[in-house]
Scaffold this motif. Structure first.
Motif, mmCIF file in Angstrom:
data_model
loop_
_atom_site.group_PDB
_atom_site.id
_atom_site.type_symbol
_atom_site.label_atom_id
_atom_site.label_comp_id
_atom_site.label_asym_id
_atom_site.label_seq_id
_atom_site.Cartn_x
_atom_site.Cartn_y
_atom_site.Cartn_z
ATOM 1 N N GLN A 87 0.824 -1.202 0.000
ATOM 2 C CA GLN A 87 0.000 0.000 0.000
ATOM 3 C C GLN A 87 0.864 1.261 0.000
ATOM 4 N N LYS B 38 -4.612 -10.353 -9.133
ATOM 5 C CA LYS B 38 -5.890 -9.767 -8.690
ATOM 6 C C LYS B 38 -6.180 -8.473 -9.453
ATOM 7 N N ARG C 233 -9.314 -7.676 -11.951
ATOM 8 C CA ARG C 233 -10.212 -6.511 -11.907
ATOM 9 C C ARG C 233 -10.213 -5.760 -13.235
ATOM 10 N N TYR D 118 -3.730 -1.005 -6.901
ATOM 11 C CA TYR D 118 -3.822 -1.784 -5.667
ATOM 12 C C TYR D 118 -4.704 -1.105 -4.628
ATOM 13 N N GLN D 119 -5.559 -1.889 -4.003
ATOM 14 C CA GLN D 119 -6.358 -1.397 -2.880
ATOM 15 C C GLN D 119 -6.107 -2.328 -1.705
ATOM 16 N N HIS D 120 -5.740 -1.736 -0.596
ATOM 17 C CA HIS D 120 -5.439 -2.558 0.573
ATOM 18 C C HIS D 120 -6.748 -2.945 1.252
ATOM 19 N N PRO D 121 -6.938 -4.221 1.526
ATOM 20 C CA PRO D 121 -8.173 -4.601 2.217
ATOM 21 C C PRO D 121 -8.251 -3.911 3.586
ATOM 22 N N THR E 186 -2.085 -12.683 4.815
ATOM 23 C CA THR E 186 -2.278 -14.119 4.626
ATOM 24 C C THR E 186 -0.927 -14.806 4.478
ATOM 25 N N TYR F 181 -8.412 -17.875 -0.809
ATOM 26 C CA TYR F 181 -8.054 -16.622 -0.146
ATOM 27 C C TYR F 181 -8.954 -15.536 -0.728
ATOM 28 N N PRO F 182 -9.717 -14.858 0.115
ATOM 29 C CA PRO F 182 -10.750 -13.971 -0.419
ATOM 30 C C PRO F 182 -10.219 -12.821 -1.274
ATOM 31 N N TYR F 183 -8.988 -12.372 -1.038
ATOM 32 C CA TYR F 183 -8.502 -11.217 -1.797
ATOM 33 C C TYR F 183 -7.610 -11.609 -2.973
ATOM 34 N N LYS G 223 -3.209 -17.569 -3.533
ATOM 35 C CA LYS G 223 -2.248 -16.755 -2.789
ATOM 36 C C LYS G 223 -0.837 -17.171 -3.165
#
Ligand SMILES: Cc1cc2nc3c(=O)[nH]c(=O)nc-3n(C[C@H](O)[C@H](O)[C@H](O)COP(=O)(O)OP(=O)(O)OC[C@H]3O[C@@H](n4cnc5c(N)ncnc54)[C@H](O)[C@@H]3O)c2cc1C
Lengths: 715, 289
Positions: free
Chosen positions: A447, A523, A527, A548-551, A568, A663-665, A671
């Motif tokens: 980030q 990722k 997108r 990039y977007q940090h969760p 993760t 892994y959700p992100y 991952k």
């Protein structure tokens, strides 16, 4: 709707060109008027350059040094730190430090010239080992303690725990240097195009190269264009090290104006390139009277060599992985990167994690020996679980499925039965290890520092081009990323292309390091592809981008190293069975079984390739890759007949399984995994050998002569 | 610096060149080219003239002559490995050298003349009392391998000579038990860390009538000593155990490893002990593992 899972293997994008031998690598390219070059390096580990006596240079030959850096340029290579010089100036700090670059049309003449140069030194007293560095042998040359960094992270109060412990077990584990041995040696050609500089280079991180050398010319980054050439292996050895080639080449091209090639011979690449950090990890572990672990005080020292480069970051990863996959109630981890007069240590698959993971695994075995139980029994009690507090007082966010993975490995290997029947010292042994690897950059690096971008371009011909700075180096990234994009767009695989990046054309998706590329860049591409899919019906070209977007919800404080060091982890379990030859002490590996949690594999064949290779590399690290360094000569084992990497004959076929744990992100639940697979087999191997010979082993590698000494003294 | 190279068309020319120019032969080149390499894109440079001899048929061929095995100096490790005429320990040693590509190039002549203390073929050859045939314009002579190997990288080859062939005398009666073990740095494409070749002959009365052993990579020269071997000859096989400690100490005395002394000495001891103790049990199979 497609039915095939994303993991179903496809033919790799680079399969045909590489298997057929048509793939061009840097040394295959010829440029008009291209000159060759040869590095002139320090032959002493520490000293002042008193005089450089040059033989007469024939016409068309040049000797480039720091004096050729143009007005306004600075003699530094901007890596993570700026301390690494492009050319030695005044003093030298290690054997192999670049002093100058000989340039000219004939490589034979360059070699003769190099051998004709006489450099006079006022020699200092170098420090080579961790102990010598810490003792400031010859006087400190970095600060007043020879330390690039020294930091401590606390979880709870370890001093109190140690004071009230029933007993404290102390231990010390050491690991050695390791050479990357990428098949293709380091190689680059620099040239000038108009008023821009072009660097064609075998590398992992084209944007790193650009950033590193621009200051030499006092130019903006954009004036340096870096084109990655197909890279025949890297393993971290081409993360920052290509800068060492690119810098002098750039200075030379600026002066001479012609394309110049620099390709290392195998011998040069072994003797004069960065290596994995040697390490010393000390433990003080507090136990209660029932044998429960109350806390650990862990002291980690890495030998960073003569320049910091990325050692602070490598050490951070080492420190954050120091408790392994175990939740220990109270911990203190101190990390120090010590300066020595050796070739700088740098990135190598695992980036600091393998050393401490090896140490904790071996230490856990020693604790189990103290307690008289099977190491597996002890390790199982402390497995990380979701929600557990880490050594940085952050959380384990993953659903950890180590038990399921262990089950797979137990079944495949027959661990329980073998561990019970192979008596200590019987010559037969089975060992087991557990490990993880934090995905992507440490803390909020993605980030705050990297801020990756990715770009997709549907061209006029309908082909979709992936425009990112991430690189293929044999690990299968082109295939993985192209597969993600084709799958999202729902187009045929061959409609997606992904060429080697050129920094003037692609988005800066960050370096190809830290097992981040599939997970983070994949990722972003997912997108970008989703957006492109929505706009698919638009006529003509389409360009989509993602940043990039940090969760949310994963706090990290980089100034105190507190919080979620990683959102993760990839997870691994490995069992290794060995037999030690009673006559010759040669260790014969009979079986290797592993299970890995990589989230969801984007391509199972690519993932298996990484597992097989990573495990062999890890076994080589523990078993045979001995690399010594002497004050007089530098690295000792530099050719491939002396620096011993395993062949396919040295280890048996492996059984490797995967668990599905999305892994959700990550794209499709994936991952990072490229480094994970290096992080554990060495400890399982050492566990197995220790049991087979009933001798504790605290240092790797252990070729048979070392094992013989250990058994003699242990007995 | 001389940079002349020749490709003689026959032995006569080769010997004349050798005499007149001092040209050194290049056979497989796997020692010479590696030792004098100068990196990618640069041709090797030699401090003397060289001649390529790998094309000459006169150096080829493995034959049985009067019960003796004759191996042409230009025979490759692969040719030796697959030849049924060649005694087992020599075939074994050849088969474990380098990797297949190396074995297709590397020759016995090169291995012997390079005289490395870590060379593999001289170990069984020395144990088998091999002789060498050397030729020059002035004629042919024979010399025992033992006399030929003077020291590390030093041989008794004269400046005008070429090695023609290696001759392995017949062993009569045949050895009862044989041992060969190479400990490489890894399982393929590895230089020896240590090697040991041993043989014992036991007659129908159970008397040891011959015993030999040779060690590679355990000193500046391949090690073998007849006097030490004789400690075990002429005794009943059943007495081996009793003689073993003195013998092992004496054998240890002929080793002179600089690096890894503990490893090389203790492994040699364990291997010899194992070989001899196994021989005492009189197994049916002649090759002891
Ligand atoms: C990758 C690799 C692996 C290797 N592995 C092994 C191994 O496992 N074990 C081992 O022992 N060695 C090994 N070697 C070393 C080498 O291959 C052997 O010593 C080989 O037998 C040399 O043979 P050559 O024909 O290539 O010799 P060359 O290099 O051609 O010659 C070697 C020397 O012998 C001289 N010579 C050759 N033929 C004659 C002749 N007819 N008369 C007089 N002099 C002669 C040459 O002048 C030179 O001095 C290895 C080498 C490499 C590169």
């Amino acid at each position: 709707m497609r039915e095939t899972p994303i993991g179903t293997p496809i033919r790799r994008l680079d399969a045909i060109s590489k298997a057929s031998g048509t793939q061009m690598y840097l040394s295959d390219y010829r440029f008009d008027g291209m000159l060759y070059s040869r590095m002139v390096r320090s032959t002493v580990a520490r000293g002042r350059i008193a005089a450089i006596n040059m033989p007469p240079l024939p016409d068309g030959y040049y000797f480039i040094t720091h004096k050729d850096i143009p007005e306004g340029g600075v003699n530094e290579l901007y890596m993570i730190k700026k301390d690494y010089r492009c050319f030695a100036e005044g003093d030298v700090r290690y054997i192999g430090e670049t002093i100058g670059l000989l340039v000219g049309p004939d490589r034979g003449v360059l070699l003769d010239l190099e051998q004709g140069i006489v450099i006079e030194y006022e020699e200092g007293v170098p420090s080579i080992s961790i102990e010598e560095g810490l003792a400031c042998k010859g006087g400190p040359f970095v600060g007043d303690r020879n330390l690039f960094c020294d930091f401590t992270i606390d979880k709870g109060n370890i001093d109190e725990v140690l004071a009230k412990a029933y007993r404290v077990v102390e231990d010390e584990i050491n690991t050695g240097w390791q050479e990357h041995v990428h098949l293709e040696t380091n190689a680059a050609v620099a040239e000038k195009e108009g008023d821009k500089f072009i660097i064609n280079i075998s590398c992992q991180c084209p944007f790193y190269v650009r950033k590193s050398v621009a200051g030499l010319m006092n130019r903006p980054f954009e004036d340096i264009i870096v084109r990655q050439t197909t890279t025949g292996g890297a393993f971290g050895g081409k993360e920052h090290f290509p800068d060492i080639l690119a810098g002098p080449l750039l200075v030379a091209v600026n002066k001479i104006g012609k394309p110049i090639q620099l390709v290392f011979d195998r011998h040069e690449d072994g003797a004069f390139s960065v290596k994995r950090h040697p390490s010393r990890t000390r433990f003080k572990t507090a136990l209660d009277k029932d044998g429960n672990i109350l806390g650990m005080d862990i002291d980690v020292v890495y030998n960073a060599g003569a320049y910091e480069s990325c050692s602070y970051v490598v050490l951070q990863r080492g420190v954050f992985h120091a408790a392994g996959v175990y939740t220990i109630p109270v911990t203190r981890v101190r990390g120090r990167a010590v300066a020595t007069n050796t070739f700088p240590s740098d990135a190598f698959r695992g980036f600091g994690a393998p050393q401490t993971l090896f140490a904790i695994e071996v230490h856990m075995c020693h604790l189990a020996n103290e307690l008289g139980i099977d190491p597996l029994e002890l390790k199982k009690r402390y497995f990380n679980k979701k929600g557990d507090i880490t050594v940085t007082n952050g959380h384990i966010n993953d659903t950890v499925v180590l038990s399921e993975m262990l089950q797979q490995v137990m079944e495949a290997s027959g661990y329980a039965q073998k561990a019970a029947t192979y008596k200590p010292g019987s010559g037969k042994g089975i060992g087991i290890s557990f490990y993880n690897h934090g995905g992507a950059f440490t803390g909020n690096g993605e980030q705050m520092i990297i801020k990756a971008k990715a770009k997709l371009h549907r061209r006029a011909d309908g082909i979709v081009a992936i425009l990112v700075g991430s690189t293929e180096m044999g690990q299968g990234l082109q295939t993985a990323l192209a597969k993600i994009v084709a799958r999202v767009l729902d187009v045929d695989q061959d409609r997606v292309v992904y060429d080697n990046p050129d920094t003037s054309c692609v988005a800066d998706s960050g370096p190809t390091v830290a097992s981040r590329s599939t997970m983070i860049v994949g990722k972003l591409l997912e997108r970008a592809a989703l957006e492109m899919k929505e706009r698919w019906e638009e006529p003509g070209e389409i360009i989509t981008q993602a940043e990039y977007q940090h969760p949310e919800g994963y706090p990290w404080d980089q100034s105190t190293f507190q919080g979620d060091a990683y959102i993760t982890y990839g997870w691994g379990v490995c069992a290794v069975e060995v037999e030690v030859d009673p006559l010759t002490r040669e260790v014969i590996t009979k079986g290797v079984w592993s299970s890995h949690d990589v989230g969801v594999p984007i391509d199972e064949l690519v993932v298996k390739g990484q597992i097989h290779g990573g495990i062999i590399q890890s076994l080589g690290y523990a078993a045979m890759e001995k690399l010594e360094n002497t004050a007089k000569k530098g690295f000792k084992q530099v050719g491939l007949s002396d620096y011993i990497i395993p062949t396919s004959m040295d280890f048996p076929a492996q059984t490797a399984t995967l668990v599905h744990n999305p892994y959700p992100y990550g794209p499709f639940g994936a991952k990072g995994m490229g480094e994970l697979v290096f992080n554990g087999a060495s400890a399982a191997f050492i566990d197995a050998v220790s049991r087979a010979v009933d001798t504790e082993i605290r240092s790797i590698p252990i070729p048979p002569e070392t094992l013989t000494e250990l058994m003699k003294h242990g007995a | 610096m001389v940079e002349t190279s020749y490709i003689p068309k026959d032995l006569e020319e080769a010997l004349r060149l050798r005499k007149e120019t001092g040209a050194k032969p290049i056979a497989g080149g796997t020692d010479l080219m590696v030792a004098h390499r100068r990196g990618t894109g640069v041709v090797p440079k030699f401090p003397w003239p060289v001649m390529i001899v790998s094309q000459l048929a006169v150096f080829k061929g493995i034959r049985l002559e009067d019960g003796e095995v004759s191996i042409g100096a230009g025979c490759t490790c692969h040719e030796i490995e697959v030849s049924e005429l060649v005694p087992w320990p020599v075939r074994m040693a050849a088969s474990l050298m380098g990797a297949q590509s190396l074995r297709n190039l590397a020759t016995i002549g090169g291995n012997v003349c390079n005289a490395s203390p870590k060379a593999d073929l001289p170990v069984p050859l020395l144990m088998l009392d091999a002789r060498l045939e050397l030729a020059s314009v002035s004629g042919i002579r024979q010399i025992s391998l033992n006399d030929f190997l003077v020291g590390p990288k030093k041989t008794a080859l004269r400046d005008d000579e070429l090695l023609m062939r290696v001759i392995i005398p017949a062993v009569n009666p045949a050895f009862t038990y044989l041992w060969y073990r190479k400990i490489g740095t890894r399982r393929a494409n590895a230089i020896s860390k240590l090697s040991l070749c041993a043989a014992i002959t036991i007659d129908t009365e159970g008397m040891v009538t011959d015993f030999r052993s040779a060690s590679g990579a355990a000193g500046p020269r391949i090690a073998r000593n007849r006097m030490v071997e004789e400690m075990l000859i002429g005794i009943p096989i059943t007495d081996i155990e009793e003689r073993l400690p003195a013998f092992l100490d004496a054998y240890d005395g002929i080793l002179a490893p600089q690096a890894m002394p503990e490893y090389r000495r203790s492994s040699t001891r364990r291997m010899l002990e194992h070989f001899l103790r196994t021989a005492v049990t009189r197994p049916a199979h002649g090759i002891i593992e």
